[in-house]
Design a protein around this motif. Structure first.
Motif, mmCIF file in Angstrom:
data_model
loop_
_atom_site.group_PDB
_atom_site.id
_atom_site.type_symbol
_atom_site.label_atom_id
_atom_site.label_comp_id
_atom_site.label_asym_id
_atom_site.label_seq_id
_atom_site.Cartn_x
_atom_site.Cartn_y
_atom_site.Cartn_z
ATOM 1 N N LEU A 42 0.804 -1.216 0.000
ATOM 2 C CA LEU A 42 0.000 0.000 0.000
ATOM 3 C C LEU A 42 0.837 1.265 0.000
ATOM 4 O O LEU A 42 1.929 1.326 0.576
ATOM 5 N N SER A 43 0.275 2.290 -0.644
ATOM 6 C CA SER A 43 0.867 3.625 -0.615
ATOM 7 C C SER A 43 -0.088 4.624 0.020
ATOM 8 O O SER A 43 0.328 5.709 0.436
ATOM 9 N N LEU B 69 -3.156 4.963 8.056
ATOM 10 C CA LEU B 69 -2.397 5.846 7.179
ATOM 11 C C LEU B 69 -1.173 6.391 7.918
ATOM 12 O O LEU B 69 -0.082 6.499 7.340
ATOM 13 N N LEU B 70 -1.329 6.707 9.201
ATOM 14 C CA LEU B 70 -0.173 7.122 10.005
ATOM 15 C C LEU B 70 0.813 5.970 10.168
ATOM 16 O O LEU B 70 2.026 6.155 10.089
ATOM 17 N N LEU B 71 0.292 4.766 10.382
ATOM 18 C CA LEU B 71 1.151 3.596 10.525
ATOM 19 C C LEU B 71 1.931 3.330 9.247
ATOM 20 O O LEU B 71 3.099 2.896 9.283
ATOM 21 N N LEU B 72 1.309 3.622 8.112
ATOM 22 C CA LEU B 72 1.951 3.389 6.818
ATOM 23 C C LEU B 72 3.209 4.230 6.643
ATOM 24 O O LEU B 72 4.110 3.863 5.880
ATOM 25 N N GLU C 179 5.875 1.834 8.581
ATOM 26 C CA GLU C 179 6.125 0.447 8.203
ATOM 27 C C GLU C 179 5.271 0.079 6.996
ATOM 28 O O GLU C 179 4.294 0.762 6.679
ATOM 29 N N ASN C 180 5.651 -0.991 6.358
ATOM 30 C CA ASN C 180 4.899 -1.461 5.198
ATOM 31 C C ASN C 180 3.565 -2.068 5.616
ATOM 32 O O ASN C 180 3.467 -2.750 6.641
ATOM 33 N N ILE C 181 2.536 -1.805 4.813
ATOM 34 C CA ILE C 181 1.222 -2.414 5.011
ATOM 35 C C ILE C 181 0.810 -3.027 3.675
ATOM 36 O O ILE C 181 1.046 -2.442 2.613
#
Length: 287
Positions: free
Chosen positions: A183-184, A233-236, A239-241
């Motif tokens: 995801l981006s 979205l903050l976690l992205l 780290e990779n999701i």
């Protein structure tokens, strides 16, 4: 390895009033099985037996459903109804189920935050309590396999009509295979025409424990609530999701029309009355 699951079930269920005035929407039955029982069974079928249900005011029926009922069991024994006696015992013993109450209806992100002490510092599964997955391989198991392969948080997604993307959380990213995306971006209910794809979040997740810090930093979003999509979205950024296109069919029990459709589909799969029920439907359609 994913050992714990969290099932948010604290919503008010206003779309099913007046039934949900005194009955949790997660207890609405598909024929004779409450919705949330299907959800718990999916976690168990995926190898998870430590389950935390996030409940709320008026949700005591969920706790009672997964608890022992000695009076009922005794009555079934008296009637020598061994099949139902065994099923009632299985229901109470199917998993180690814990409960915590969300004190205010502040959104899905806030509900997940209540799981932080139970989950600790390990990844965990999230299964929405009003969504049933019909699949050969449990969808949660599908996400767990993707997590083992890629090592990051995983979101279940499914394709939705382009003109309905504004009803869902939508993801965008780079395809790694036919079923996996890195995801981006994630957007909660984007405007039609500005969505990054037509891949909608489908009510199942594998989340890293870092999601709790992201939730702490998430301001209230749409509806004045803490949206899990915004937190992810903050976690992205850290780290990779990944997104996993589910193999199976999602049934959203959160709205009346899909509830009716699901009931009909499941009824037609039940051997004891599939044939007469199908005949009944055909007779109605002919009138």
């Amino acid at each position: 390895m994913i050992r714990k699951a969290v099932i948010p079930a604290a919503g008010l269920g206003t779309r099913f009033l007046p039934a949900t005035k005194s009955m949790p929407k997660e207890m609405l039955p598909i024929i004779d099985i409450p919705t949330i029982q299907y959800v718990v069974q999916e976690a168990v079928d995926s190898g998870i037996e430590d389950i935390l249900i996030i409940s709320g005011k008026g949700k005591r029926a969920i706790e009672d459903h997964f608890d022992r009922n000695f009076e009922l069991e005794a009555r079934l024994e008296e009637k020598e109804d061994q099949a139902w006696h065994t099923e009632m015992r299985r229901l109470a013993d199917m998993a180690n189920i814990h409960f915590v109450r969300q004190k205010e209806a502040n959104g899905l992100g806030d509900a997940i935050y209540y799981a932080r002490h139970h989950v600790g510092n390990e990844p965990f599964a999230v299964l929405l309590g009003d969504t049933i997955m019909d699949s050969v391989i449990p969808v949660t198991q599908q996400l767990m396999d993707t997590y083992e392969q890629y090592g990051g948080s995983v979101i279940a997604v499914e394709e939705v009509p382009t003109d309905k993307v504004d009803r869902y959380g939508i993801v965008g990213g780079t395809a790694l295979s036919d079923s996996i995306l890195e995801l981006s971006t994630l957007i909660e209910k984007p405007a039609i025409g500005s969505a990054p794809s037509n891949l909608a979040i489908a009510g199942r997740y594998i989340l890293s424990p870092e999601i709790f810090q992201a939730i702490e930093q998430t301001p209230k979003g749409k509806g004045g609530e803490i949206q899990l999509t915004d937190s992810m979205l903050l976690l992205l950024r850290r780290e990779n999701i990944y997104a996993h296109r589910i193999e199976g069919k999602r049934h959203d029990i959160g709205n009346k029309l899909d509830f009716l459709k699901t009931t009909v589909e499941f009824a037609l799969k039940r051997k004891e009355f599939a044939a007469p029920f199908r005949k009944f439907l055909e007779e109605i359609l002919q009138k």
